[in-house]
Design a protein around this motif. Structure first.
Motif, PDB file in Angstrom:
ATOM      1  N   VAL A 194     -18.280  -7.939 -22.563  1.00 25.05           N
ATOM      2  CA  VAL A 194     -19.698  -7.617 -22.681  1.00 25.05           C
ATOM      3  C   VAL A 194     -20.531  -8.834 -22.285  1.00 25.05           C
ATOM      4  CG1 VAL A 194     -19.294  -5.930 -24.517  1.00 25.05           C
ATOM      5  CG2 VAL A 194     -19.846  -8.299 -25.124  1.00 25.05           C
ATOM      6  N   VAL A 195     -21.738  -8.553 -21.822  1.00 32.67           N
ATOM      7  CA  VAL A 195     -22.734  -9.587 -21.564  1.00 32.67           C
ATOM      8  C   VAL A 195     -24.031  -9.134 -22.222  1.00 32.67           C
ATOM      9  CG1 VAL A 195     -24.089 -10.817 -19.835  1.00 32.67           C
ATOM     10  CG2 VAL A 195     -21.663 -10.345 -19.410  1.00 32.67           C
ATOM     11  N   ASP A 196     -24.577  -9.962 -23.090  1.00 33.37           N
ATOM     12  CA  ASP A 196     -25.777  -9.612 -23.866  1.00 33.37           C
ATOM     13  C   ASP A 196     -25.569  -8.301 -24.635  1.00 33.37           C
ATOM     14  OD1 ASP A 196     -26.931 -11.883 -22.779  1.00 33.37           O
ATOM     15  OD2 ASP A 196     -27.945 -10.785 -21.185  1.00 33.37           O
ATOM     16  N   GLY A 197     -24.346  -8.103 -25.124  1.00 29.82           N
ATOM     17  CA  GLY A 197     -24.020  -6.939 -25.934  1.00 29.82           C
ATOM     18  C   GLY A 197     -23.686  -5.683 -25.166  1.00 29.82           C
ATOM     19  N   GLU A 198     -23.834  -5.693 -23.834  1.00 24.99           N
ATOM     20  CA  GLU A 198     -23.574  -4.506 -23.028  1.00 24.99           C
ATOM     21  C   GLU A 198     -22.256  -4.656 -22.276  1.00 24.99           C
ATOM     22  OE1 GLU A 198     -25.108  -1.547 -22.653  1.00 24.99           O
ATOM     23  OE2 GLU A 198     -26.451  -2.116 -24.288  1.00 24.99           O
ATOM     24  N   PRO A 199     -21.384  -3.633 -22.302  1.00 28.29           N
ATOM     25  CA  PRO A 199     -20.097  -3.743 -21.611  1.00 28.29           C
ATOM     26  C   PRO A 199     -20.251  -3.825 -20.099  1.00 28.29           C
ATOM     27  CG  PRO A 199     -20.427  -1.509 -22.471  1.00 28.29           C
ATOM     28  CD  PRO A 199     -21.535  -2.344 -23.009  1.00 28.29           C
ATOM     29  N   VAL A 200     -19.490  -4.723 -19.495  1.00 25.12           N
ATOM     30  CA  VAL A 200     -19.464  -4.857 -18.040  1.00 25.12           C
ATOM     31  C   VAL A 200     -18.064  -4.579 -17.488  1.00 25.12           C
ATOM     32  CG1 VAL A 200     -21.382  -6.494 -17.992  1.00 25.12           C
ATOM     33  CG2 VAL A 200     -19.041  -7.362 -18.171  1.00 25.12           C
ATOM     34  N   ALA A 201     -17.059  -4.526 -18.354  1.00 32.15           N
ATOM     35  CA  ALA A 201     -15.692  -4.254 -17.934  1.00 32.15           C
ATOM     36  C   ALA A 201     -14.877  -3.889 -19.159  1.00 32.15           C
ATOM     37  CB  ALA A 201     -15.078  -5.471 -17.236  1.00 32.15           C
ATOM     38  N   GLY A 202     -13.789  -3.174 -18.942  1.00 25.39           N
ATOM     39  CA  GLY A 202     -12.942  -2.832 -20.072  1.00 25.39           C
ATOM     40  C   GLY A 202     -11.636  -2.225 -19.623  1.00 25.39           C
TER      41      GLY A 202
END
Length: 270
Positions: free
Chosen positions: A114-122
């Protein structure tokens, strides 16, 4: 380099997959073997040495690539809350530990960036099912094949899941959830592994998953990212966009979301 650049997102996706695979490999080594099992917050909240060892393997992979990023993890002394700013990783070494202990194949390792609480990859790796789900800037995939949520819009053709575990003092809510769902939808399923249930929504095998409980980020964030990237909808109980700190979780293919929200509203029984 920006934490959110496409190049960095691709790298985070690759690391999420390799880290989840490392944890899943550790879990597989002890599956259906002699396990050292303890309980945490209650008799049904189990943890094994394999959970701890798998988390160590996951963290080693992440640290090798992103040594300064904070890590939020279920076991041991890792952070328990997702930072609001900057990059972080969210780890569940074995989601579905009760299944794992019972020798049931519905368990997996979940890793989200996550970046700034938002997922960017998983990535969610379910080794006993031979399924690897990944999500990143290039889309969402299971074993390399692109995923899309189900196209069903008729609730009477939809299968949904009451997800997460209502404790013994909340069994009236569990009963309410079951009743609200079977009155509206074709059928229900429960797999005992929230990341698997969310992955199945992303894959179109389920039309929805719902709970009124506040879920831990390690049980949800990777799976939520899968659902959204596959074209689905994930909200809180009010229908607002779900975050890692939201109360309740309503995940669907989008076509049945209003009905699933109505069902969610009946779980508390107020």
């Amino acid at each position: 380099m920006s934490h959110s650049s496409d190049r960095t997102k691709h790298r985070r996706t690759s690391v999420a997959v390799s880290a989840a695979e490392a944890g899943a490999e550790v879990a597989t080594d002890s599956f259906r073997g002699d396990l050292e099992v303890d309980s945490k917050d209650g008799e049904t909240d189990l943890v094994t040495q394999a959970d701890r060892d798998a988390q160590t393997a996951v963290i080693e992979e992440i640290r090798a690539a992103f040594p300064d990023d904070p890590i939020v993890g279920e076991e041991d002394e890792e952070l328990k809350a997702v930072p609001d700013e900057g990059p972080a990783w969210i780890v569940d070494p074995i989601d579905g530990t009760n299944n794992y202990v019972a020798g049931i194949r519905g368990f997996g390792t979940a890793v989200a960036a996550v970046v700034d609480g938002e997922p960017v990859a998983g990535a969610n790796v379910f080794p006993a099912l031979s399924d690897t789900y990944r999500v990143g800037p290039d889309g969402v995939f299971r074993n390399g094949e692109p995923l899309s949520v189900s196209g069903h819009t008729d609730p009477e053709l939809a299968t949904v899941c009451p997800t997460f575990w209502w404790d013994f003092h909340q069994r009236d809510q569990y009963a309410n959830a079951t009743s609200a769902l079977v009155e509206r939808f074709a059928d229900i399923r429960r797999f005992g592994c929230a990341q698997l249930e969310l992955a199945l929504v992303a894959a179109g095998a389920l039309e929805g998953a719902v709970t009124n409980l506040q879920a831990n980020p390690w049980d949800t964030v990777a799976g939520v990212a899968l659902v959204r990237a596959a074209g689905g909808t994930v909200t809180d109980l009010e229908g607002d966009r779900w975050r890692h700190d939201s109360q309740g979780l309503v995940a669907s293919n989008g076509g049945i979301h209003d009905e699933l929200l109505e069902a969610a509203g009946e779980i508390d029984g107020d």
